[in-house]
Design a protein around this motif. Structure first.
Motif, PDB file in Angstrom:
ATOM      1  N   GLU A 152       0.844  -1.199   0.000  1.00 14.31           N
ATOM      2  CA  GLU A 152       0.000   0.000   0.000  1.00 14.31           C
ATOM      3  C   GLU A 152       0.878   1.247   0.000  1.00 14.31           C
ATOM      4  OE1 GLU A 152      -3.231  -0.296  -0.097  1.00 14.31           O
ATOM      5  OE2 GLU A 152      -3.556  -2.386   0.488  1.00 14.31           O
ATOM      6  N   LYS A 153       0.476   2.241  -0.786  1.00 16.59           N
ATOM      7  CA  LYS A 153       1.211   3.509  -0.810  1.00 16.59           C
ATOM      8  C   LYS A 153       0.507   4.533   0.058  1.00 16.59           C
ATOM      9  CE  LYS A 153      -0.679   5.917  -4.876  1.00 16.59           C
ATOM     10  NZ  LYS A 153      -1.908   5.146  -5.103  1.00 16.59           N
ATOM     11  N   SER A 154       1.284   5.449   0.617  1.00 20.42           N
ATOM     12  CA  SER A 154       0.735   6.521   1.440  1.00 20.42           C
ATOM     13  C   SER A 154       0.228   7.635   0.541  1.00 20.42           C
ATOM     14  CB  SER A 154       1.808   7.068   2.391  1.00 20.42           C
ATOM     15  OG  SER A 154       1.336   8.244   3.034  1.00 20.42           O
ATOM     16  N   GLU A 155      -0.987   8.096   0.784  1.00 16.73           N
ATOM     17  CA  GLU A 155      -1.534   9.223   0.040  1.00 16.73           C
ATOM     18  C   GLU A 155      -1.154  10.548   0.690  1.00 16.73           C
ATOM     19  OE1 GLU A 155      -2.766   9.006  -2.790  1.00 16.73           O
ATOM     20  OE2 GLU A 155      -3.298   6.894  -2.983  1.00 16.73           O
ATOM     21  N   ALA A 156      -0.572  10.477   1.886  1.00 19.17           N
ATOM     22  CA  ALA A 156      -0.207  11.701   2.609  1.00 19.17           C
ATOM     23  C   ALA A 156       1.275  12.030   2.482  1.00 19.17           C
ATOM     24  CB  ALA A 156      -0.585  11.568   4.084  1.00 19.17           C
ATOM     25  N   GLN A 157       2.099  11.009   2.289  1.00 23.31           N
ATOM     26  CA  GLN A 157       3.551  11.209   2.216  1.00 23.31           C
ATOM     27  C   GLN A 157       4.015  11.044   0.765  1.00 23.31           C
ATOM     28  OE1 GLN A 157       3.921   8.250   5.551  1.00 23.31           O
ATOM     29  NE2 GLN A 157       5.572   9.629   6.184  1.00 23.31           N
ATOM     30  N   ILE A 158       4.076  12.169   0.084  1.00 26.44           N
ATOM     31  CA  ILE A 158       4.424  12.185  -1.340  1.00 26.44           C
ATOM     32  C   ILE A 158       5.497  13.243  -1.566  1.00 26.44           C
ATOM     33  CG2 ILE A 158       3.573  12.456  -3.706  1.00 26.44           C
ATOM     34  CD1 ILE A 158       0.758  11.875  -2.618  1.00 26.44           C
ATOM     35  N   GLY A 159       6.579  12.865  -2.192  1.00 26.93           N
ATOM     36  CA  GLY A 159       7.631  13.812  -2.560  1.00 26.93           C
ATOM     37  C   GLY A 159       7.591  14.109  -4.047  1.00 26.93           C
ATOM     38  N   ILE A 160       8.171  15.236  -4.420  1.00 30.92           N
ATOM     39  CA  ILE A 160       8.296  15.594  -5.836  1.00 30.92           C
ATOM     40  C   ILE A 160       9.784  15.707  -6.152  1.00 30.92           C
ATOM     41  CG2 ILE A 160       7.672  17.219  -7.658  1.00 30.92           C
ATOM     42  CD1 ILE A 160       5.365  18.155  -5.908  1.00 30.92           C
ATOM     43  N   TYR A 161      10.261  14.855  -7.060  1.00 30.82           N
ATOM     44  CA  TYR A 161      11.695  14.747  -7.332  1.00 30.82           C
ATOM     45  C   TYR A 161      11.995  15.064  -8.805  1.00 30.82           C
ATOM     46  CZ  TYR A 161      12.767  12.726  -2.785  1.00 30.82           C
ATOM     47  OH  TYR A 161      12.952  12.544  -1.426  1.00 30.82           O
ATOM     48  N   PRO A 162      13.194  15.607  -9.059  1.00 31.54           N
ATOM     49  CA  PRO A 162      13.570  15.878 -10.452  1.00 31.54           C
ATOM     50  C   PRO A 162      13.801  14.574 -11.210  1.00 31.54           C
ATOM     51  CG  PRO A 162      15.435  16.252  -9.003  1.00 31.54           C
ATOM     52  CD  PRO A 162      14.254  15.995  -8.110  1.00 31.54           C
ATOM     53  N   ILE A 163      13.532  14.605 -12.505  1.00 32.84           N
ATOM     54  CA  ILE A 163      13.619  13.418 -13.349  1.00 32.84           C
ATOM     55  C   ILE A 163      14.775  13.574 -14.343  1.00 32.84           C
ATOM     56  CG2 ILE A 163      12.389  12.084 -15.115  1.00 32.84           C
ATOM     57  CD1 ILE A 163      11.378  11.701 -12.229  1.00 32.84           C
ATOM     58  N   LYS A 164      15.467  12.470 -14.600  1.00 30.85           N
ATOM     59  CA  LYS A 164      16.526  12.471 -15.604  1.00 30.85           C
ATOM     60  C   LYS A 164      15.992  12.955 -16.955  1.00 30.85           C
ATOM     61  CE  LYS A 164      19.346   8.456 -14.128  1.00 30.85           C
ATOM     62  NZ  LYS A 164      18.567   7.947 -12.975  1.00 30.85           N
ATOM     63  N   THR A 165      16.847  13.583 -17.718  1.00 32.76           N
ATOM     64  CA  THR A 165      16.504  13.868 -19.104  1.00 32.76           C
ATOM     65  C   THR A 165      16.499  12.563 -19.895  1.00 32.76           C
ATOM     66  OG1 THR A 165      18.791  14.203 -19.792  1.00 32.76           O
ATOM     67  CG2 THR A 165      17.595  16.143 -18.947  1.00 32.76           C
ATOM     68  N   GLY A 166      15.872  12.593 -21.048  1.00 35.31           N
ATOM     69  CA  GLY A 166      15.884  11.411 -21.893  1.00 35.31           C
ATOM     70  C   GLY A 166      17.290  11.009 -22.291  1.00 35.31           C
TER      71      GLY A 166
END
Length: 348
Positions: free
Chosen positions: A265-279
């Motif tokens: 199960e994933k937490s709906e309250a604990q969410i981070g936003i992280y940078p993504i690699k370029t293609g």
């Protein structure tokens, strides 16, 4: 001045007037371009919230490194494509040992045909194992994830009178089974299902995949999480889910021969936003062995990549985060994954 004279001068000077107007417009647009060229480049603001700090990269079990292969990209775009600048990362909380787990695991074992008056479980760490001469059931007592296997290879009689499986009926039977053992997570009810037709040859003791219902005598129903926004969810094996029910259908009903739910199960309250690699960075990671070759059934050395996109890896073993990966699909069913989060946000 007469009208004749006015008409004469208009015809004489009109081309010069149009030419002067065009020169003025050209000079105006040249000045505007010059102003834009000397203005500082506006940087795109990326919304980030890496609340977990540096995280561990995804964990995969039975895979090999993407190193040692020769890759060529032949997608529609012709070059690696950046999926997005940032993406959500979800926390997967651990589950404590639950009070009353003993009653539930015995109910699960009884549902699968164990004589629970005779067969008792053995506790191996956090896993309860039921085993008799025909079947094995392993249950995680913290979250009730389970793996079940019936030794159908030693019981060819169950294929006598086996019917060609109907996909719709088989999906309904699989859902009924998961509900009966009380391990049908809400997210799996919202995701897609996939039916895989199987032909088992008892004489050869081999399994073959088939697309023809009439030649099949087994079926596997796979369950998946729903898409995460605009991104699909992929499993550790890509073509199969770790959440499945395999069965044999007959006139008297159906027999479960294999089943598994490994869902966190994933937490709906604990969410981070992280940078993504370029293609381009993901492509280089693939070529330098910083990815995983998930499927390479033909043992290719020269791999032609036909499609590249980002998806979320649904893990089959516990890890702290549900996070995105770049997916590379190649010829001859080749599949590879590369962690999508920017490398500087990973724990080395």
């Amino acid at each position: 001045m007469s009208l004749t004279e006015l008409s004469y001068y208009l015809r004489k000077f009109l081309p010069f007037g149009i030419l002067i107007l065009l020169i003025i417009l050209i000079l105006y647009y040249l000045v505007q371009l010059a102003i834009l060229s000397i203005q500082p480049e506006q940087k795109t603001n990326i919304s980030l919230d890496p609340v977990f700090g540096k995280i561990k990269p995804p964990i995969l079990g039975k895979t090999t490194s993407s190193a040692g292969l020769n890759y060529t990209i032949d997608t529609l775009e012709g070059t690696p494509i950046t999926a997005t600048s940032s993406a959500d990362v979800y926390f997967l909380p651990t589950s404590p040992v639950r009070f009353g787990y003993r009653e539930k695991i015995y109910l699960m074992a009884k549902t699968l045909g164990f004589d629970t008056e005779v067969v008792k479980h053995k506790l191996e760490g956090k896993e309860a194992v039921f085993k008799d001469e025909n079947q094995t059931l392993t249950i995680d007592i913290t979250n009730f994830n389970f793996t079940y296997e019936y030794s159908f290879e030693n019981h060819p009689d169950i294929f006598e009178g086996a019917q060609a499986p109907d996909k719709t009926i088989s999906i309904s039977n699989a859902i009924e089974f998961l509900k009966t053992v009380d391990r049908y997570p809400a997210e799996l009810t919202q995701g897609k299902t996939n039916a895989i037709l199987i032909k088992y040859d008892p004489a050869l003791r081999k399994i073959f995949l088939t697309k023809e219902e009439l030649s099949a005598n087994m079926i596997e129903i796979d369950f998946y999480r729903p898409d995460m926004g605009s991104y699909i969810v992929v499993s550790p094996e890509y073509y199969n889910s770790q959440n499945y029910v395999m069965m044999v259908q007959s006139s008297s009903g159906y027999k479960i021969v294999k089943a598994q739910v490994h869902f966190y199960e994933k937490s709906e309250a604990q969410i981070g936003i992280y940078p993504i690699k370029t293609g381009d960075a993901a492509w280089q990671a693939l070529k330098t062995g910083k990815g995983w070759a998930i499927q390479n059934p033909n043992v290719l050395r020269d791999v032609v990549i036909k499609e590249m996109f980002m998806g979320y890896l649904d893990p089959d073993i516990y890890q702290e985060y549900l996070q995105p990966v770049y997916v590379f699909l190649g010829e001859n069913n080749f599949v590879a994954y590369v962690p999508a989060v920017a490398d500087e946000y990973f724990i080395e």
